[in-house]
Design an enzyme around this catalytic site. Structure first.
Site, PDB file in Angstrom:
ATOM      1  N   ASP A 140      -1.404  -0.779   5.952  1.00 42.81           N
ATOM      2  CA  ASP A 140      -1.590  -0.205   7.283  1.00 42.81           C
ATOM      3  C   ASP A 140      -3.040  -0.145   7.740  1.00 42.81           C
ATOM      4  OD1 ASP A 140      -2.411   3.170   7.201  1.00 42.81           O
ATOM      5  OD2 ASP A 140      -2.116   2.035   5.365  1.00 42.81           O
ATOM      6  N   ASP A 167       0.869  -1.169   0.000  1.00 44.05           N
ATOM      7  CA  ASP A 167       0.000   0.000   0.000  1.00 44.05           C
ATOM      8  C   ASP A 167       0.915   1.232   0.000  1.00 44.05           C
ATOM      9  OD1 ASP A 167      -2.381   1.651   0.578  1.00 44.05           O
ATOM     10  OD2 ASP A 167      -1.469   1.829   2.566  1.00 44.05           O
ATOM     11  N   ASP A 187      -6.656  14.305  12.855  1.00 40.48           N
ATOM     12  CA  ASP A 187      -7.087  13.003  13.372  1.00 40.48           C
ATOM     13  C   ASP A 187      -8.401  12.556  12.752  1.00 40.48           C
ATOM     14  OD1 ASP A 187      -4.877  12.561  14.952  1.00 40.48           O
ATOM     15  OD2 ASP A 187      -5.776  13.408  16.756  1.00 40.48           O
ATOM     16  N   ASP A 228      -0.233   5.138   0.927  1.00 42.87           N
ATOM     17  CA  ASP A 228      -0.504   6.082   2.015  1.00 42.87           C
ATOM     18  C   ASP A 228      -0.546   5.357   3.353  1.00 42.87           C
ATOM     19  OD1 ASP A 228      -2.334   8.785   0.644  1.00 42.87           O
ATOM     20  OD2 ASP A 228      -1.419   7.182  -0.511  1.00 42.87           O
TER      21      ASP A 228
END
Length: 228
Positions: free
Chosen positions: A172, A12, A43, A14
């Site tokens: 991630d 991946d 966030d 990003d």
């Protein structure tokens, strides 16, 4: 996996190779601000990424695609991001060294992303020249479905001239866990990206690394196993 370890690494982008959150947040908020809409914290944007930029803006705009100004906001975001995607984006510490070592060992490398295809390719070329063999971004107009469908992974394997045997997927997010599963590949979840270990565990992740160098341990063996 072969006795020598993994032969093909599919990453991946990003949150895995690049920390893009600052530039994504800036472009999201520029588009929202331009059209008089409430902005979001870093966030908050962190929780919105993973399914491509259109889905990102659907989540960022109140009422999503039902908002009468959505298409205009999305177009503003895309234009701003193309112009500002390099403002603060950087590789995570240890990533260039990881890719250099994989290249030295003769491993095949690919990036698959839900980011715009042109941005995916340009970011890989800019930050990792000569280190990524194939980069595949969002190409749904060509009939290649975005992740978590397996299409981008299968396209990358085809371009690499490789099969799934000996390949591993590294990402991630929960989207990456699902992408690996739909592609029939083992998944390694990184802990320096956009999701927490607890969140990933709750979404099916089983194998984790906390630093890029851990991916090089015995060419992928052993890896840290999750303890539930």
């Amino acid at each position: 996996m072969t006795k020598k370890g993994y032969e093909t690494y599919i990453f991946d982008l990003d949150g895995t190779l690049l920390d893009t959150l600052g530039d994504l947040t800036a472009s999201v908020n520029y588009a929202l601000r331009t059209h008089g809409m409430p902005q979001h914290s870093v966030d908050a944007v962190r929780t919105m990424v993973g399914n491509g930029v259109r889905k990102l803006m659907e989540r960022a705009v109140a009422e999503g695609t039902q908002h009468p100004l959505f298409e205009a906001v999305f177009a503003t975001f895309r234009q701003h991001y193309v112009e500002h995607q390099l403002d603060t984006t950087r590789p995570y510490d240890g990533i260039p060294e990881l890719l250099e070592e994989l290249k030295r060992r003769g491993r095949r490398t690919a990036v698959v992303s839900n980011k715009m295809d042109v941005a995916t390719k340009s970011l890989c070329s800019h930050f990792f020249p000569g280190l990524i063999d194939v980069a595949v971004g969002e190409r749904e107009a060509e009939g290649i479905r975005r992740k978590p469908a397996p299409d981008t992974v299968l396209e990358a394997l085809k371009l690499l001239g490789a099969g799934p045997e000996g390949a591993v997927y590294v990402g991630d997010s929960e989207v990456d866990v699902a992408t690996a599963a739909s592609s029939g590949l083992p998944c390694i979840s990184v802990l320096w990206g956009f999701r927490s270990r607890e969140f990933l565990l709750a979404h099916g992740a089983t194998t984790f690394v906390s630093a890029p160098a851990e991916l090089l341990t015995a060419d992928g063996l052993p890896l840290l196993q999750a303890k539930k």
